[in-house]
Design a protein around this motif. Sequence first.
Motif, short mmCIF file in Angstrom:
data_model
loop_
_atom_site.label_atom_id
_atom_site.label_comp_id
_atom_site.label_asym_id
_atom_site.label_seq_id
_atom_site.Cartn_x
_atom_site.Cartn_y
_atom_site.Cartn_z
N MET A 1 0.86 -1.18 0.00
CA MET A 1 0.00 0.00 0.00
C MET A 1 0.90 1.23 0.00
N ALA A 2 0.64 2.13 -0.95
CA ALA A 2 1.37 3.40 -1.02
C ALA A 2 0.44 4.53 -0.64
N LYS A 3 1.01 5.54 -0.01
CA LYS A 3 0.26 6.75 0.32
C LYS A 3 1.16 7.94 0.01
N VAL A 4 0.95 8.53 -1.16
CA VAL A 4 1.78 9.62 -1.65
C VAL A 4 0.92 10.87 -1.77
N ALA A 5 1.29 11.94 -1.07
CA ALA A 5 0.53 13.20 -1.07
C ALA A 5 -0.93 12.95 -0.71
N GLY A 6 -1.14 12.01 0.22
CA GLY A 6 -2.49 11.73 0.70
C GLY A 6 -3.30 10.78 -0.16
N ARG B 1 6.00 5.87 0.53
CA ARG B 1 5.81 7.32 0.43
C ARG B 1 6.26 7.92 -0.89
N GLY B 2 6.88 7.12 -1.76
CA GLY B 2 7.33 7.67 -3.04
C GLY B 2 7.87 6.58 -3.93
N THR B 3 8.21 6.94 -5.16
CA THR B 3 8.68 5.96 -6.13
C THR B 3 10.19 5.96 -6.29
#
Length: 322
Positions: free
Chosen positions: A87-92, A146-148
């Motif tokens: 699960m990713a969460k980037v900029a909300g 949080r990012g790629t």
Amino acid sequence: MEMEMKWKLRCLGLLIIVNCQLSIVHCQRHPVPFGDMDHWVVREIHESGIIGGNTKLLYELGPSDTIVGNTAFRNRGGSPWATSNVMAKVAGVVKTNTSVFPERRGDGWCARMETRMEGMKVLGLVDIEVIAAGSIFLGEVHEPIRGTRNPQAMLRSGVPFTQKPKALRFDYKVKAAPEKHRVRSTGFSRKSTVAGQDSLAVILLLQKRWEDAAGNVYSKRVGTMVRRYTESTPGWVNGATCPILYGDITSSPEYRPYMRIQVEERYTSNSKGKSVPIQEVGWAEPGETPTHMVLQFTSSHGGAYVGSPGNTLWIDNVELVY
């Protein structure tokens, strides 16, 4: 004469029993916890509305359970395994990737890893596609992602391990994509081709690690076992037994360039809790004891966002042989 013959037969029987027992001792099989692939945690994650708001299922190796909600996953129940399902969460914005799946096999289950294009639409308009390889490995994922940038830094590769097994044994099945090149797709640039046929891989490294005063982590290679597969199998290959080679193996007939030191960068958490690269600096001396084991099964090689869609690797019954 008859009495002497009876004693000889009795002694011969004892020798056979002893030899059988020694064979058992020297060929002991130790299953890796949850390596039978029969128990999975199912995670129900709700993706953000801006990319469609779908509910996705992610699968992790661990005690059979279902987790509902967008919570970061941590290994549970003593399972040493992590997967490329994250699960990713980037900029909300919450987004998931699923490239590892449980699949029925007889009365139990196995793991299926796929290399696939993972796509999403932003506000129903902007298409983004990335290559996602399926992988299961010993270690942890630092969720949420949080990012790629630098995906390897989001993983803790390997687990503490101080033994010296003879081999790795597992069941496997391969479906290899026919293309003679790979695809690179990061989602932020045009798709491109990468020279060289893709391969599915099994990697086991025994490392002796240490940390300096600044928190840098180094390692020497104690044991090596790497297998790459470029052709499909007609069905399951059961009980594949792959010997682990110890020490400096560069002069061994089994040595291949992809077994070299630091073939790819891996990360771990240092004593300060910071994710740092494992700097593999050479081969360990004969007789040295490892501190960690790296074990990974993957449907593609070549790093993040590189692979051949369609590559599929099935794995079951993972164990160490002593």
